[in-house]
Design an enzyme around this catalytic site. Structure first.
Site, PDB file in Angstrom:
ATOM      1  N   ASN A  16      -3.140  -6.317   2.449  1.00  0.00           N
ATOM      2  CA  ASN A  16      -2.539  -5.642   3.416  1.00  0.00           C
ATOM      3  C   ASN A  16      -1.721  -6.701   4.077  1.00  0.00           C
ATOM      4  O   ASN A  16      -1.998  -8.025   4.129  1.00  0.00           O
ATOM      5  CB  ASN A  16      -3.226  -4.719   4.376  1.00  0.00           C
ATOM      6  CG  ASN A  16      -4.465  -5.864   5.087  1.00  0.00           C
ATOM      7  OD1 ASN A  16      -5.055  -6.787   4.303  1.00  0.00           O
ATOM      8  ND2 ASN A  16      -4.820  -5.562   6.125  1.00  0.00           N
ATOM      9  N   ILE A  17      -0.317  -6.399   4.615  1.00  0.00           N
ATOM     10  CA  ILE A  17       0.523  -7.277   5.136  1.00  0.00           C
ATOM     11  C   ILE A  17       1.282  -6.706   6.568  1.00  0.00           C
ATOM     12  O   ILE A  17       1.570  -5.787   6.475  1.00  0.00           O
ATOM     13  CB  ILE A  17       1.869  -7.520   4.130  1.00  0.00           C
ATOM     14  CG1 ILE A  17       1.384  -8.357   2.791  1.00  0.00           C
ATOM     15  CG2 ILE A  17       2.694  -8.590   4.930  1.00  0.00           C
ATOM     16  CD1 ILE A  17       2.206  -8.508   1.759  1.00  0.00           C
ATOM     17  N   GLU A  18       0.884  -7.342   7.754  1.00  0.00           N
ATOM     18  CA  GLU A  18       1.434  -6.857   8.833  1.00  0.00           C
ATOM     19  C   GLU A  18       2.332  -7.676   9.457  1.00  0.00           C
ATOM     20  O   GLU A  18       2.317  -8.956   9.088  1.00  0.00           O
ATOM     21  CB  GLU A  18       0.089  -6.908   9.780  1.00  0.00           C
ATOM     22  CG  GLU A  18      -1.210  -5.949   9.276  1.00  0.00           C
ATOM     23  CD  GLU A  18      -2.617  -6.132  10.067  1.00  0.00           C
ATOM     24  OE1 GLU A  18      -2.672  -6.797  11.108  1.00  0.00           O
ATOM     25  OE2 GLU A  18      -3.571  -5.306   9.836  1.00  0.00           O
ATOM     26  N   CYS A  31      -1.650   6.063   1.060  1.00  0.00           N
ATOM     27  CA  CYS A  31      -1.820   5.287  -0.059  1.00  0.00           C
ATOM     28  C   CYS A  31      -2.417   6.386  -1.104  1.00  0.00           C
ATOM     29  O   CYS A  31      -2.321   6.204  -2.424  1.00  0.00           O
ATOM     30  CB  CYS A  31      -2.773   4.241   0.062  1.00  0.00           C
ATOM     31  SG  CYS A  31      -1.805   2.737   0.953  1.00  0.00           S
ATOM     32  N   GLU A  69      -3.199  -1.569  -1.091  1.00  0.00           N
ATOM     33  CA  GLU A  69      -2.761  -0.758  -2.178  1.00  0.00           C
ATOM     34  C   GLU A  69      -1.468  -0.418  -2.515  1.00  0.00           C
ATOM     35  O   GLU A  69      -1.034  -0.338  -3.523  1.00  0.00           O
ATOM     36  CB  GLU A  69      -3.515   0.972  -1.817  1.00  0.00           C
ATOM     37  CG  GLU A  69      -5.037   1.004  -1.778  1.00  0.00           C
ATOM     38  CD  GLU A  69      -5.268   0.656  -0.165  1.00  0.00           C
ATOM     39  OE1 GLU A  69      -4.586   0.209   0.422  1.00  0.00           O
ATOM     40  OE2 GLU A  69      -6.490   1.418  -0.026  1.00  0.00           O
ATOM     41  N   CYS A  74      -6.082   4.893   2.535  1.00  0.00           N
ATOM     42  CA  CYS A  74      -5.645   5.944   3.539  1.00  0.00           C
ATOM     43  C   CYS A  74      -4.610   6.721   2.923  1.00  0.00           C
ATOM     44  O   CYS A  74      -4.752   6.903   1.814  1.00  0.00           O
ATOM     45  CB  CYS A  74      -4.721   4.958   4.637  1.00  0.00           C
ATOM     46  SG  CYS A  74      -3.032   4.674   3.831  1.00  0.00           S
ATOM     47  N   CYS A  76      -0.017  -1.415   3.548  1.00  0.00           N
ATOM     48  CA  CYS A  76      -1.608  -1.435   3.207  1.00  0.00           C
ATOM     49  C   CYS A  76      -1.464  -2.276   1.757  1.00  0.00           C
ATOM     50  O   CYS A  76      -0.687  -2.617   0.970  1.00  0.00           O
ATOM     51  CB  CYS A  76      -2.082  -0.142   2.689  1.00  0.00           C
ATOM     52  SG  CYS A  76      -2.519   1.018   4.083  1.00  0.00           S
TER      53      CYS A  76
HETATM   54  N1  THU Z   1      -5.396  -0.879   5.459  1.00  0.00           N
HETATM   55  C1  THU Z   1      -5.318  -1.210   4.101  1.00  0.00           C
HETATM   56  O1  THU Z   1      -4.763  -2.245   3.815  1.00  0.00           O
HETATM   57  N2  THU Z   1      -5.628  -0.130   3.332  1.00  0.00           N
HETATM   58  C2  THU Z   1      -5.970   1.100   3.596  1.00  0.00           C
HETATM   59  O2  THU Z   1      -6.183   1.854   2.719  1.00  0.00           O
HETATM   60  C3  THU Z   1      -6.504   1.310   5.047  1.00  0.00           C
HETATM   61  C4  THU Z   1      -5.933   0.340   5.985  1.00  0.00           C
HETATM   62  C5  THU Z   1      -5.094  -1.858   6.429  1.00  0.00           C
HETATM   63  C6  THU Z   1      -3.591  -1.562   7.071  1.00  0.00           C
HETATM   64  C7  THU Z   1      -3.800  -2.596   8.426  1.00  0.00           C
HETATM   65  O3  THU Z   1      -3.139  -3.836   7.861  1.00  0.00           O
HETATM   66  C8  THU Z   1      -5.317  -2.641   8.350  1.00  0.00           C
HETATM   67  O4  THU Z   1      -5.962  -2.279   7.214  1.00  0.00           O
HETATM   68  C9  THU Z   1      -5.992  -2.055   9.638  1.00  0.00           C
HETATM   69  O5  THU Z   1      -5.599  -0.693   9.821  1.00  0.00           O
END
Ligand code: THU
Length: 130
Positions: A41-43, A88, A54, A85, A52
């Site tokens: 995941n990259i924020e 995804c 995925e 999620c 996410c």
């Molecule tokens: N996140 C994912 O990478 N995959 C998921 O299926 C659920 C959520 C990440 C998004 C965000 O960076 C962090 O989890 C918290 O929500």
């Protein structure tokens, strides 16, 4: 058997850029011809602009040639058996079938294996556009 996929997801999780949620996630996909693509995941500071693990893995998969996904592993550092999620699930369904195995992991390995159909029944399908 799927240990290599788990290891790829865990290695990807180590690269997570998640300073805002502090919730590192990794995902790995295997294609029917044996390739593995992984992502984290990259924020970003403008929160809705992040994405996410995925989705990163799917991006790697498409750029690596695409194809058909047979197996998926997802791992989160702070939550065992984390599931993809909703968005995804729809993205994964684009390149995977209902029987695609989905491995839910903790930091030590796979803790549960389910299928995409189990997690994503009655998804929006291409047929509706025809
Ligand atoms: N996140 C994912 O990478 N995959 C998921 O299926 C659920 C959520 C990440 C998004 C965000 O960076 C962090 O989890 C918290 O929500």
């Amino acid at each position: 058997m799927a240990r290599d996929l788990f290891e790829a997801a865990r290695a990807a999780m180590a690269k997570s850029h998640s300073p805002y949620s502090q919730f590192p996630v990794g995902a790995a996909l295997r294609t029917d011809d044996g390739r593995i693509y992984a992502g984290c995941n990259i924020e970003v500071i403008s929160y809705p602009e992040g994405w996410c693990a995925e989705t990163t893995a799917l991006s790697q998969f498409v750029m690596g040639g695409g194809g058909h996904i047979t197996e998926i592993a997802v791992i989160a550092e702070k939550k065992a058996a984390v599931t993809p999620c909703g968005g995804c699930r729809q993205r994964l369904a684009e390149f995977a079938g209902p029987d695609t195995r989905l491995h839910l992991c903790d930091t030590g390995g796979i803790v549960e294996t389910t299928t995409l159909a189990d997690l994503f029944p009655r998804g929006f399908e291409a047929e509706v556009l025809k």
